[in-house]
Design a protein around this motif. Structure first.
Motif, PDB file in Angstrom:
ATOM      1  N   VAL A   1     -21.983  11.906  99.549  1.00  0.00           N
ATOM      2  CA  VAL A   1     -21.321  12.432 100.744  1.00  0.00           C
ATOM      3  C   VAL A   1     -22.335  12.653 101.864  1.00  0.00           C
ATOM      4  O   VAL A   1     -22.033  12.461 103.036  1.00  0.00           O
ATOM      5  N   ARG A   2     -23.552  13.002 101.528  1.00  0.00           N
ATOM      6  CA  ARG A   2     -24.571  13.206 102.558  1.00  0.00           C
ATOM      7  C   ARG A   2     -24.989  11.887 103.203  1.00  0.00           C
ATOM      8  O   ARG A   2     -25.253  11.828 104.395  1.00  0.00           O
ATOM      9  N   PHE A   3     -25.029  10.818 102.425  1.00  0.00           N
ATOM     10  CA  PHE A   3     -25.284   9.503 103.010  1.00  0.00           C
ATOM     11  C   PHE A   3     -24.195   9.153 104.013  1.00  0.00           C
ATOM     12  O   PHE A   3     -24.475   8.802 105.158  1.00  0.00           O
TER      13      PHE A   3
ATOM     14  N   PHE B   1     -15.506  11.766  97.422  1.00  0.00           N
ATOM     15  CA  PHE B   1     -16.348  11.193  96.376  1.00  0.00           C
ATOM     16  C   PHE B   1     -16.109  12.000  95.106  1.00  0.00           C
ATOM     17  O   PHE B   1     -16.303  13.212  95.087  1.00  0.00           O
ATOM     18  N   GLN B   2     -15.646  11.300  94.056  1.00  0.00           N
ATOM     19  CA  GLN B   2     -15.378  11.976  92.791  1.00  0.00           C
ATOM     20  C   GLN B   2     -16.289  11.426  91.712  1.00  0.00           C
ATOM     21  O   GLN B   2     -16.513  10.213  91.624  1.00  0.00           O
ATOM     22  N   GLN B   3     -16.822  12.338  90.923  1.00  0.00           N
ATOM     23  CA  GLN B   3     -17.733  11.942  89.859  1.00  0.00           C
ATOM     24  C   GLN B   3     -16.967  11.304  88.714  1.00  0.00           C
ATOM     25  O   GLN B   3     -15.915  11.802  88.295  1.00  0.00           O
ATOM     26  N   VAL B   4     -17.484  10.182  88.241  1.00  0.00           N
ATOM     27  CA  VAL B   4     -16.926   9.508  87.072  1.00  0.00           C
ATOM     28  C   VAL B   4     -18.081   9.193  86.122  1.00  0.00           C
ATOM     29  O   VAL B   4     -19.230   9.068  86.550  1.00  0.00           O
ATOM     30  N   PRO B   5     -17.805   9.049  84.832  1.00  0.00           N
ATOM     31  CA  PRO B   5     -18.896   8.834  83.876  1.00  0.00           C
ATOM     32  C   PRO B   5     -19.487   7.423  83.895  1.00  0.00           C
ATOM     33  O   PRO B   5     -20.658   7.239  83.582  1.00  0.00           O
ATOM     34  N   GLU B   6     -18.689   6.435  84.257  1.00  0.00           N
ATOM     35  CA  GLU B   6     -19.183   5.060  84.219  1.00  0.00           C
ATOM     36  C   GLU B   6     -19.814   4.667  85.558  1.00  0.00           C
ATOM     37  O   GLU B   6     -19.436   5.173  86.601  1.00  0.00           O
TER      38      GLU B   6
ATOM     39  N   GLY C   1     -19.844  14.071 110.822  1.00  0.00           N
ATOM     40  CA  GLY C   1     -19.069  15.041 110.061  1.00  0.00           C
ATOM     41  C   GLY C   1     -19.965  15.824 109.131  1.00  0.00           C
ATOM     42  O   GLY C   1     -21.094  15.429 108.850  1.00  0.00           O
ATOM     43  N   ALA C   2     -19.464  16.945 108.680  1.00  0.00           N
ATOM     44  CA  ALA C   2     -20.217  17.826 107.795  1.00  0.00           C
ATOM     45  C   ALA C   2     -19.840  17.571 106.341  1.00  0.00           C
ATOM     46  O   ALA C   2     -18.657  17.569 106.006  1.00  0.00           O
ATOM     47  N   PRO C   3     -20.821  17.359 105.466  1.00  0.00           N
ATOM     48  CA  PRO C   3     -20.499  17.180 104.055  1.00  0.00           C
ATOM     49  C   PRO C   3     -19.979  18.477 103.448  1.00  0.00           C
ATOM     50  O   PRO C   3     -20.472  19.562 103.762  1.00  0.00           O
TER      51      PRO C   3
ATOM     52  N   ALA D   1     -32.409   3.371 106.562  1.00  0.00           N
ATOM     53  CA  ALA D   1     -33.208   4.600 106.565  1.00  0.00           C
ATOM     54  C   ALA D   1     -32.507   5.726 105.813  1.00  0.00           C
ATOM     55  O   ALA D   1     -33.168   6.603 105.245  1.00  0.00           O
ATOM     56  N   LEU D   2     -31.176   5.712 105.786  1.00  0.00           N
ATOM     57  CA  LEU D   2     -30.400   6.724 105.066  1.00  0.00           C
ATOM     58  C   LEU D   2     -30.282   6.428 103.570  1.00  0.00           C
ATOM     59  O   LEU D   2     -29.808   7.266 102.812  1.00  0.00           O
ATOM     60  N   GLY D   3     -30.662   5.218 103.146  1.00  0.00           N
ATOM     61  CA  GLY D   3     -30.601   4.876 101.732  1.00  0.00           C
ATOM     62  C   GLY D   3     -29.768   3.672 101.387  1.00  0.00           C
ATOM     63  O   GLY D   3     -29.630   3.324 100.210  1.00  0.00           O
TER      64      GLY D   3
END
Length: 114
Positions: free
Chosen positions: A19-21, A50-55, A28-30, A81-83
């Protein structure tokens, strides 16, 4: 009945980092709602979550964002530069130019002009 898009959700390993990327890229603010769910509301655009998933990501996205930019080179440099990473070179067609990019977790998006 007509539906409307309320948010676009990306599966990912690290919602807080991703979300920060995207907040850095689009504005916008994360917001970290929980350890496994974050979002940003970019100005003039729908919420991106953004939701965390295991795969991990294994193949090309079936859906991606096209982001219109006035300067393809400057946008690519800023995203890098942001990644982000470039995926191939600039493509030119009758509609203009585009550059395929990958966010820090490999999700494709394109910068487009024209």
């Amino acid at each position: 009945m007509r539906a409307h898009v309320s948010e676009i959700v990306f599966d990912c390993a690290d919602p807080a980092a991703l979300v920060r990327f995207w907040a850095g890229l689009l504005g916008g603010a994360p917001v970290d709602r929980s350890p496994d769910w974050s979002y940003v509301e970019p100005p003039g655009f729908v919420r991106i979550a953004f939701q965390q998933v295991p795969e991990g990501k294994a193949v090309k996205n079936r859906v991606h964002l096209d982001l219109h930019v006035p300067d393809l080179g400057a946008a690519t440099d800023e995203a890098t530069a942001l990644g982000a990473a470039r995926s191939g070179g600039v493509v030119t067609d009758a509609q203009g130019d585009f550059q395929v990019m990958r966010d820090p977790e490999g999700n494709e998006f394109c910068f487009v002009t024209g």
